[in-house]
Write an enzyme that holds these catalytic residues in place. Structure first.
Site, PDB file in Angstrom:
ATOM      1  N   LYS A 126       0.861  -1.186   0.000  1.00 32.84           N
ATOM      2  CA  LYS A 126       0.000   0.000   0.000  1.00 32.84           C
ATOM      3  C   LYS A 126       0.894   1.231   0.000  1.00 32.84           C
ATOM      4  O   LYS A 126       2.055   1.155   0.408  1.00 32.84           O
ATOM      5  CB  LYS A 126      -0.884   0.000   1.246  1.00 32.84           C
ATOM      6  N   ASP A 166      -6.769   4.498  -4.769  1.00 32.21           N
ATOM      7  CA  ASP A 166      -7.509   4.373  -3.506  1.00 32.21           C
ATOM      8  C   ASP A 166      -8.112   5.763  -3.264  1.00 32.21           C
ATOM      9  O   ASP A 166      -8.274   6.527  -4.239  1.00 32.21           O
ATOM     10  CB  ASP A 166      -6.564   3.941  -2.361  1.00 32.21           C
TER      11      ASP A 166
HETATM   12  P1  NDP Z   1     -12.684   8.189  -3.106  1.00 32.78           P
HETATM   13  O1  NDP Z   1     -11.634   9.177  -2.831  1.00 32.78           O
HETATM   14  O2  NDP Z   1     -13.134   8.005  -4.497  1.00 32.78           O
HETATM   15  O3  NDP Z   1     -13.981   8.524  -2.225  1.00 32.78           O
HETATM   16  C1  NDP Z   1     -13.919   8.586  -0.842  1.00 32.78           C
HETATM   17  C2  NDP Z   1     -15.295   9.010  -0.352  1.00 32.78           C
HETATM   18  O4  NDP Z   1     -15.337   8.894   1.062  1.00 32.78           O
HETATM   19  C3  NDP Z   1     -15.603  10.468  -0.658  1.00 32.78           C
HETATM   20  O5  NDP Z   1     -16.962  10.618  -0.862  1.00 32.78           O
HETATM   21  C4  NDP Z   1     -15.146  11.166   0.611  1.00 32.78           C
HETATM   22  O6  NDP Z   1     -15.792  12.424   0.845  1.00 32.78           O
HETATM   23  C5  NDP Z   1     -15.587  10.177   1.646  1.00 32.78           C
HETATM   24  N1  NDP Z   1     -14.797  10.317   2.858  1.00 32.78           N
HETATM   25  C6  NDP Z   1     -13.454  10.269   2.991  1.00 32.78           C
HETATM   26  N2  NDP Z   1     -13.099  10.464   4.250  1.00 32.78           N
HETATM   27  C7  NDP Z   1     -14.246  10.641   4.932  1.00 32.78           C
HETATM   28  C8  NDP Z   1     -14.559  10.871   6.279  1.00 32.78           C
HETATM   29  N3  NDP Z   1     -13.591  10.990   7.203  1.00 32.78           N
HETATM   30  N4  NDP Z   1     -15.864  10.965   6.635  1.00 32.78           N
HETATM   31  C9  NDP Z   1     -16.846  10.855   5.704  1.00 32.78           C
HETATM   32  N5  NDP Z   1     -16.603  10.632   4.399  1.00 32.78           N
HETATM   33  C10 NDP Z   1     -15.338  10.531   4.031  1.00 32.78           C
HETATM   34  O7  NDP Z   1     -12.162   6.824  -2.482  1.00 32.78           O
HETATM   35  P2  NDP Z   1     -12.622   5.328  -2.824  1.00 32.78           P
HETATM   36  O8  NDP Z   1     -14.065   5.295  -3.099  1.00 32.78           O
HETATM   37  O9  NDP Z   1     -11.675   4.800  -3.820  1.00 32.78           O
HETATM   38  O10 NDP Z   1     -12.307   4.580  -1.452  1.00 32.78           O
HETATM   39  C11 NDP Z   1     -13.274   4.476  -0.403  1.00 32.78           C
HETATM   40  C12 NDP Z   1     -12.896   3.343   0.520  1.00 32.78           C
HETATM   41  O11 NDP Z   1     -12.826   2.112  -0.203  1.00 32.78           O
HETATM   42  C13 NDP Z   1     -11.533   3.468   1.203  1.00 32.78           C
HETATM   43  O12 NDP Z   1     -11.587   2.874   2.475  1.00 32.78           O
HETATM   44  C14 NDP Z   1     -10.616   2.640   0.312  1.00 32.78           C
HETATM   45  O13 NDP Z   1      -9.463   2.178   0.994  1.00 32.78           O
HETATM   46  C15 NDP Z   1     -11.546   1.497  -0.021  1.00 32.78           C
HETATM   47  N6  NDP Z   1     -11.181   0.722  -1.208  1.00 32.78           N
HETATM   48  C16 NDP Z   1     -11.089   1.333  -2.428  1.00 32.78           C
HETATM   49  C17 NDP Z   1     -10.774   0.579  -3.550  1.00 32.78           C
HETATM   50  C18 NDP Z   1     -10.779   1.157  -4.917  1.00 32.78           C
HETATM   51  O14 NDP Z   1     -10.690   0.375  -5.863  1.00 32.78           O
HETATM   52  N7  NDP Z   1     -10.904   2.453  -5.085  1.00 32.78           N
HETATM   53  C19 NDP Z   1     -10.431  -0.856  -3.419  1.00 32.78           C
HETATM   54  C20 NDP Z   1     -10.650  -1.410  -2.102  1.00 32.78           C
HETATM   55  C21 NDP Z   1     -10.979  -0.617  -1.054  1.00 32.78           C
HETATM   56  P3  NDP Z   1     -15.012  13.798   0.523  1.00 32.78           P
HETATM   57  O15 NDP Z   1     -15.026  13.905  -0.953  1.00 32.78           O
HETATM   58  O16 NDP Z   1     -15.800  14.831   1.233  1.00 32.78           O
HETATM   59  O17 NDP Z   1     -13.630  13.632   1.109  1.00 32.78           O
END
Ligand code: NDP
Length: 445
Positions: A126, A166
């Site tokens: 990671k 991510d």
């Molecule tokens: P993105 O950056 O695309 O989206 C993250 C989302 O979560 C945004 O809507 C963001 O809001 C919100 N967010 C982040 N931090 C917070 C917080 N503290 N409280 C509330 N909302 C929050 O990321 P991903 O969708 O790619 O990733 C989301 C999760 O999935 C993570 O845990 C990641 O590790 C996991 N994951 C992702 C993979 C992938 O393929 N992308 C694969 C496996 C796991 P805002 O825009 O306001 O920050």
């Protein structure tokens, strides 16, 4: 607790002082392994647990870059190459101000078991940076990505370490990162990074894979109960990559998705979220979620409120770690929620997990439920190796097969080691056993 597990946890605490989130992730896995350790004394004889909890390599580096106004900015970059027992290190890059060495270490640790569960030959890694992409221009993002890759390039390779996206890292960032890698090395080494846009060798359905995969995993759970998504009321936290495509797939399978969120608050749409509007706002225009109200005034944006207060049958935490605490779990239980499917990594706190267990709410753990992203990343590497690009349908079918198999494995290992039906233990044990066997057979390396 088995004395060997206790000793290992003590060693991990001592060696990683103050790294509470990493310690939480380790504890959650090790606590599932009691019976495995009892049945396989060689795990203790070969000290596999302690060796596994120590990353093979940790890299931290300075990332200097220049803002549009010419200011000299600096961030810290990380890459943890945690375990290569099953294959090249593989895991995403996270750009978010909350990133620390401990966060990257916990994510790398989780990745080992997730990757193992896919049944594919992938190790765990990671990386990321405390860089905040929010409010930055495309030019700033590009300069940052180029500088980040200038350091990272010497550590990665298609047979060594293969990063992906991510939080804060999507197709745009992957494109800039790959661009700099290509320039530095003078090699169009496609398989060095995944999540590439399809035009530059990315896989179809990679962008959608984590969200779709989580929904496919939940579908397996429902089908064991003779149910499906038709008419189920669902809430999803986050509105990023994972959340968006979970919403899309849920809706296509008949669910009514009434809420999602961002770090500013939660959105409630009683008529069901408009996926196309969300996608335009978040993925294309990169705007805040509250702007949805300009498209649908029937909806409500609840500033600073979590999405868990919206009553639902099924919840998909898809934002970030520890976003669902005990009081959130209690609220969900009170409102009749019966299934939690983790799209994000470690979104439920240990106290929330306990509350769900006590209330017999089924919990699909992240290691299993969100493994679809890394699985399709690996399919991307396979396509790249042969200079091929498979049709979306072919990739999606393989994703469904993989998620089905992961669900089966979780059930199998849970039952085999005395925890029938407990998907958390099943995922931890199933993921661990494959890595432990490889570590045993590789010898003391
Ligand atoms: P993105 O950056 O695309 O989206 C993250 C989302 O979560 C945004 O809507 C963001 O809001 C919100 N967010 C982040 N931090 C917070 C917080 N503290 N409280 C509330 N909302 C929050 O990321 P991903 O969708 O790619 O990733 C989301 C999760 O999935 C993570 O845990 C990641 O590790 C996991 N994951 C992702 C993979 C992938 O393929 N992308 C694969 C496996 C796991 P805002 O825009 O306001 O920050």
């Amino acid at each position: 607790m088995h004395p060997y597990i206790r000793r290992t946890l003590e060693a991990v605490h001592k060696r990683n002082p103050g790294e509470t989130i990493f310690q939480q992730a380790v504890q959650e896995v090790l606590e599932s392994l009691e019976q495995v350790i009892q049945e396989h004394p060689e795990i203790e004889e070969q000290n596999i647990l302690e060796r596994l909890c120590e990353p093979e390599r940790q890299i931290a580096f300075r990332v200097p870059w220049q803002t549009d106004t010419g200011a000299y900015a600096v961030n810290r970059g990380y890459r943890i190459e945690f375990s290569s027992a099953l294959g090249p290190y593989k895991g995403g890059l996270r750009f978010h101000p909350s990133v620390t060495g401990s966060v990257i270490k916990f994510l790398g640790f989780e990745q080992i078991f997730k990757n193992s569960l896919t049944g594919l030959q992938i190790g765990g890694g990671k990386g990321g940076s405390d860089f905040d992409p929010k409010g930055k221009t495309d030019g700033e993002i590009m300069r940052f990505c180029h500088s980040f890759m200038t350091e990272l390039a010497r550590h990665i390779g298609e047979k060594t370490d293969v990063p992906a996206g991510d939080i804060g890292v999507g197709g745009r960032e992957i494109g800039f990162l790959f661009g700099q890698y290509k320039r530095l090395t003078n090699r169009y080494e496609l398989g060095v990074i995944t999540g590439k846009p399809p035009a530059m060798g990315g896989s179809y359905v990679r962008k959608e894979a984590t969200g779709y995969g989580a929904v496919y995993f939940a579908r397996e759970i429902l089908s064991t109960q003779g149910q499906d998504f038709e008419g189920q009321r669902v809430v999803v936290s986050g509105s990023g990559n994972v959340a968006l495509y979970a919403i899309q797939k849920l809706q296509s399978l008949g669910a009514q998705v009434v809420g999602c969120s961002d770090s500013g608050g939660s959105l409630f749409d009683p008529a069901g979220l408009d996926f196309e509007a969300l996608k335009l706002l978040k993925e294309i225009e990169r705007k805040r979620l509250v702007e949805y109200l300009k498209i649908h005034d029937r909806a409500e944006y609840r500033a600073s409120e979590k999405v868990w207060s919206i009553p639902c049958d099924i919840a998909f935490p898809c934002a970030t770690q520890n976003e669902l605490a005990r009081e959130d779990a209690q609220l969900l239980i009170k409102n009749g929620c019966t299934l939690i499917c983790e799209g994000a990594n470690m979104p439920c706190t240990p106290e929330a997990i306990k509350a769900f267990e006590e209330a017999s709410v089924i919990l699909a753990p992240a290691k299993a439920a969100n493994a679809g992203g890394v699985a399709v990343s690996n399919l991307e590497v396979q396509q790249n190796a042969n200079w091929q690009q498979w049709k979306p349908k072919q990739v999606d079918e393989q994703l469904q097969t993989i998620m089905k198999q992961i669900h089966k494995n979780c059930l199998f290992y849970a039952e085999r080691y005395g925890q029938a039906g407990n998907l958390i233990h099943g995922a931890n044990i199933g993921g661990f056993i494959r890595v432990a066997e490889a570590m045993r057979d590789l010898g003391h390396v």
